[in-house]
Design a protein around this motif. Sequence first.
Motif, PDB file in Angstrom:
ATOM      1  N   ARG A 196      59.123 -27.395 -54.652  1.00 27.29           N
ATOM      2  CA  ARG A 196      58.187 -28.506 -53.898  1.00 27.29           C
ATOM      3  C   ARG A 196      56.887 -28.713 -54.422  1.00 27.29           C
ATOM      4  N   SER A 201      54.340 -30.776 -53.221  1.00 26.29           N
ATOM      5  CA  SER A 201      53.284 -30.780 -52.271  1.00 26.29           C
ATOM      6  C   SER A 201      54.403 -30.870 -50.796  1.00 26.29           C
ATOM      7  N   LYS A 202      53.856 -31.174 -49.662  1.00 26.35           N
ATOM      8  CA  LYS A 202      54.301 -31.021 -48.215  1.00 26.35           C
ATOM      9  C   LYS A 202      55.220 -32.337 -48.115  1.00 26.35           C
ATOM     10  N   GLN A 203      54.743 -33.432 -49.019  1.00 29.86           N
ATOM     11  CA  GLN A 203      55.603 -34.759 -48.989  1.00 29.86           C
ATOM     12  C   GLN A 203      56.504 -34.819 -50.032  1.00 29.86           C
ATOM     13  N   ASP A 204      56.806 -33.658 -50.699  1.00 28.34           N
ATOM     14  CA  ASP A 204      57.744 -33.531 -51.663  1.00 28.34           C
ATOM     15  C   ASP A 204      59.123 -33.277 -51.090  1.00 28.34           C
ATOM     16  N   ASP A 205      60.337 -33.883 -51.428  1.00 30.48           N
ATOM     17  CA  ASP A 205      61.311 -33.607 -50.814  1.00 30.48           C
ATOM     18  C   ASP A 205      62.411 -33.069 -52.038  1.00 30.48           C
ATOM     19  N   CYS A 220      63.814 -26.902 -41.832  1.00 20.04           N
ATOM     20  CA  CYS A 220      62.827 -26.871 -42.765  1.00 20.04           C
ATOM     21  C   CYS A 220      61.649 -27.496 -42.490  1.00 20.04           C
ATOM     22  N   GLU A 221      61.686 -28.815 -42.352  1.00 16.66           N
ATOM     23  CA  GLU A 221      60.358 -29.779 -41.944  1.00 16.66           C
ATOM     24  C   GLU A 221      60.881 -30.653 -40.648  1.00 16.66           C
ATOM     25  N   VAL A 264      57.107 -35.466 -40.982  1.00  9.94           N
ATOM     26  CA  VAL A 264      56.440 -34.785 -41.959  1.00  9.94           C
ATOM     27  C   VAL A 264      56.769 -35.607 -43.455  1.00  9.94           C
ATOM     28  N   ASP A 297      58.138 -23.430 -48.589  1.00 16.75           N
ATOM     29  CA  ASP A 297      57.119 -23.832 -47.566  1.00 16.75           C
ATOM     30  C   ASP A 297      57.479 -24.518 -46.495  1.00 16.75           C
ATOM     31  N   CYS A 298      58.659 -24.191 -45.950  1.00 16.30           N
ATOM     32  CA  CYS A 298      59.124 -24.828 -44.499  1.00 16.30           C
ATOM     33  C   CYS A 298      58.156 -24.356 -43.374  1.00 16.30           C
ATOM     34  N   THR A 299      58.109 -25.091 -42.679  1.00 15.27           N
ATOM     35  CA  THR A 299      57.069 -24.991 -41.425  1.00 15.27           C
ATOM     36  C   THR A 299      57.984 -24.732 -40.023  1.00 15.27           C
TER      37      THR A 299
END
Length: 193
Positions: free
Chosen positions: A60, A62-66, A132-133, A137, A182-184
């Motif tokens: 990924r 960025s955080k907006q990338d899936d 993951c997210e 998000v 980078d899962c939250t």
Amino acid sequence: MTALAGGAYVLGIPPFTKVGTIEESSVCASLGPSAHAVEALRSILPEQGSYRFDDETIPRRSKQDDAFAAYCFVDGDESQLLSVRALFQPDAPPDMWEEDVALGDPSHSLTRFDAGIRAVASHSMAAIFVPCEPRGVLPGGQHNLSVLVHLKQTGETSTGQRRAGLITLARSAAASAHERADCTMPFDVGGQK
């Protein structure tokens, strides 16, 4: 012909063949900690003259990338022995995810085990649906990882030992994918710490 080779021939004993080893330095990073992976791989794979590992990750950005994916392929002397994949995907009802996974299980003997949102295994595959997210998000709501370990050729172990080895690999690969993507959202791997 030496006396030993001649004796083996007369007795019908096949020639000794070289058995390859699975080394920590060769194992795919996407399988998680090498020590866990090596032990599990040795318990489920058939003896081969050599083992080759092919590891590929689409990170990924960025955080907006899936667009996260991780793949590991293990090949033996002449064919593929094992494949592992982790794919980032929109949330789905756990029963629907399990039905999709079951389509790839030729044994039709999946049973659940403790890990993630849902986890299932048989003697030829193991899969974990990993949170993951959270919603908000990414467009489309919550996103998860679907991790699948598929054993294509088996070693000389019992079906119970193979299932246990596949679960160990799935848990390790799922924890690795969760970190690498980078899962939250928190993720409980179940029986492995």
